[in-house]
Design an enzyme around this catalytic site. Structure first.
Site, PDB file in Angstrom:
ATOM      1  N   GLU A  84       0.630  -1.389   0.207  1.00 30.95           N
ATOM      2  CA  GLU A  84      -0.388   0.265  -0.243  1.00 30.95           C
ATOM      3  C   GLU A  84       1.061   0.941   0.030  1.00 30.95           C
ATOM      4  O   GLU A  84       1.962   1.637   0.840  1.00 30.95           O
ATOM      5  CB  GLU A  84      -1.146   0.004   1.384  1.00 30.95           C
ATOM      6  N   ARG A 142       5.039 -12.768   9.750  1.00 34.77           N
ATOM      7  CA  ARG A 142       5.768 -11.092   9.781  1.00 34.77           C
ATOM      8  C   ARG A 142       6.923 -11.602  10.061  1.00 34.77           C
ATOM      9  O   ARG A 142       7.219 -12.048  11.119  1.00 34.77           O
ATOM     10  CB  ARG A 142       5.440 -10.338   9.843  1.00 34.77           C
ATOM     11  N   LYS A 174       4.127   0.606   9.382  1.00 33.67           N
ATOM     12  CA  LYS A 174       4.168   1.629   8.529  1.00 33.67           C
ATOM     13  C   LYS A 174       3.429   2.684   9.586  1.00 33.67           C
ATOM     14  O   LYS A 174       4.280   4.013   9.443  1.00 33.67           O
ATOM     15  CB  LYS A 174       3.693   1.802   7.144  1.00 33.67           C
TER      16      LYS A 174
END
Ligand code: ATP
Ligand code: MG
Length: 554
Positions: free
Chosen positions: A33, A258, A268
């Site tokens: 994104e 992750r 983020k």
């Protein structure tokens, strides 16, 4: 290829390939994104998806998942492309944007409505959330759930045409409000949001939700293996449901753990706060775990790819120690970085018996790991600089460097013996150290096999350059700041210091931004982009000592 470490995803791909025709080609994707810069966690996902496509003769798509215009910017698109290329991966002609599929996604939504599998809900987002129920309690059906297909189609078109205010209606999938998986309780597929999109401008006032855009984009592109992190495991039933409902190509979503890295954050949203609230100087601050930060810090793309290979792929969550990343760059620099003389905190040495105006040039080895790189000349004269910590007025026991009466070796030069020092009477600071040298020890060896216990580094006072040196420490004082809501409270206040009057050997005077070297005995350094035509600025990449090696050898 023999040193490729296998994992359950790679094994699954091998099985799928064995069970398919020869023309079968795997297609993976990396779907960032564009709402921030890429970090080392993304590098793990990138190396996995690009690496597998590369290994098995397939293709990895770069697809910007740009369905939320309120947070996305072109700057992020550009930085993401740059970082992936820097890592050494190539998406070829396979560059896509989820926003390119807005028309197709809209048609998919209409198709679901026509199959009576989606409906327009007039309730607010809050009410919808309240009606979703909990893990132990079923949700409640919306009063708008049983609208006719015709009414839903007409309302959805009006949503698209901008006839309703933001947030006033949504499109929901009609699945099951009692499902044990909350994601299947009539999830929202589209919302009304008047926001200018970085690519489609003001063409749209309705935007698809992640869960609706993502799987369908995978399907449109013919993705075979859609690899994502574990938090999407609970979304997989929805991913599968929508694709089955539409009857379109069905990629398989496979989840892996992750990356969590100690002493830093990899969210983020949090990295964005560090930048916008001024805790760091930017996304590429050398303390940031972003790829641009690591690059500026002096990490090579090879070292990051090697790190991703070492940590491997699994389903179980864990936190990788930052020292493993440091180990990877140290291994690289140990072999590749030229050795130079750099004095971080200088103190002057005066060789009292050295013939005054004379400068002589001594040979120094460029890189003991690569003898073929030869030697260079180091200027030597009456006045030198050494590291302040290499002289002691009152030496503790086992201190083998310079103190009154002691003899040490100046690397590649001569033996010197300390015969005195100058002290500032008011501050008590030592301002210069006086020594004599033994002309017979040129090159650093005594003809009579006399031994010294200390070898120290130095630069010529006349022929050296003044530089700034920036040293960095962990950004956070605790191991897992990402698990803490109050993560800012554990920021390390001493994560950055700049030393203004360091000295490096003259040979570095024409080196450019990005040049990496080892300051002997001090660590590895890179020339920072804040360098000006009159001043070199060095970042410390990593210290010489390897705490990771120590840990694994224990
Ligand atoms: P964040 O939660 O930090 O905002 P994100 O997952 O929303 O990150 P995206 O841009 O959506 O960021 O990520 C693109 C891809 O990178 C996703 O497929 C995601 O699973 C993967 N990814 C993100 N963070 C990590 C991580 N720490 N380790 C491995 N893969 C990651
Ligand atoms: Mg995401």
């Amino acid at each position: 290829m023999e040193n490729i470490q296998s994992n359950f995803i790679r094994d699954k791909i091998i099985t799928d390939m064995n069970e398919s025709s020869d023309s079968y080609k795997i297609i993976t994707r990396f779907p960032p994104e564009p709402n921030g810069y890429l970090h080392i966690g993304h590098a793990k996902a990138i190396c996995l998806s690009f690496g597998l496509a590369d290994e098995f003769g397939g293709q990895c798509h770069l697809r910007f998942d740009d369905t939320n215009p309120s947070k996305e910017e072109q700057e992020f698109v550009d930085s993401i492309k740059e970082d992936i290329q820097w890592l050494g991966w190539d998406w070829g002609s396979s560059l896509y944007y989820a926003s390119d599929y807005f028309d197709q996604l809209y048609d998919f939504a209409i198709k679901l409505i026509q199959k009576n599998l989606a409906y327009v809900d007039d309730q607010s987002h809050e009410t919808i959330r309240d009606q979703r129920g909990t893990l132990t309690e079923a949700g409640i059906n919306s009063p708008f759930r049983d609208r006719s297909i015709e009414e839903n189609e007409a309302l959805f078109q009006k949503m698209k045409n901008g006839e309703f205010p933001d947030g006033s209606r949504v499109l929901r999938a009609k699945i099951d409000m009692t499902s044990g998986n909350i994601n299947l309780r009539d999830p929202i597929l589209y919302r009304i949001m008047r926001s200018t999109h970085h690519r489609t401008g003001n063409n749209w006032c309705i935007y698809p939700m992640y869960d609706f855009a993502h799987g369908q984009s995978d399907s449109i592109e013919g993705i075979t293996h859609s690899l994502c992190t574990m938090e999407f495991e609970d979304h997989r039933p929805l991913y599968d449901w929508i694709i089955d409902a539409l009857g379109i190509h069905h990629p398989q979503q496979i989840e892996f753990a992750r990356l969590n890295l100690s002493h830093t954050v990899l969210s983020k949203r949090r990295l964005n706060r560090l930048v916008t609230e001024g805790y760091v100087t930017g996304w590429d601050d050398p303390r940031m775990p972003t790829l641009s930060g690591l690059r500026r810090r002096g990490y090579s793309s090879e070292s990051i790819r090697n790190f991703c290979e070492i940590i491997g792929i699994a389903k179980r969550q864990n936190t990788v120690d930052f020292s493993l990343l440091e180990h990877c760059i140290r291994e690289d620099l140990n072999v590749n970085a030229p050795r130079v003389m750099g004095i971080i905190d200088p103190i002057k040495v005066i060789i009292d018996n050295y013939p005054s105006p004379q400068i002589e040039y001594l040979d120094a080895v460029n890189n003991p790991m690569k003898p073929e790189l030869g030697t260079r000349k180091l200027p030597f004269g009456k006045e030198l600089y050494i590291e302040r910590s290499d002289f002691e007025e009152n030496p503790p026991s086992k201190y083998y460097r310079l103190y009154l009466g002691n003899e040490v070796r100046l690397r590649y030069a001569y033996f010197i013996t300390c015969v005195g020092f100058d002290k500032d009477d008011t501050t008590g600071e030592i301002t210069a150290v006086h020594c004599t040298y033994d002309p017979d020890t040129k090159g650093g060896n005594a003809p009579d096999d006399r031994k010294v216990k200390g070898t120290i580094h130095w630069v010529s006072a006349k022929e050296s350059i003044d530089v700034n040196v920036r040293k960095y420490d962990r950004l956070f004082n605790v191991e897992n700041p990402d698990f803490d809501d109050d993560f800012l409270s554990s920021l390390n206040p001493n994560s950055f210091i700049e030393i203004q009057n360091s000295k490096v050997e003259i040979n570095l005077k024409d080196e450019k931004i990005g040049f990496k070297c080892q300051f002997e005995r001090n660590g590895y350094f890179v020339i920072d982009k804040d360098t000006t035509s009159s001043r070199l600025v060095f970042n410390q990449i990593v210290a010489l000592r390897d705490s990771w090696n120590k840990k694994i050898n224990q």
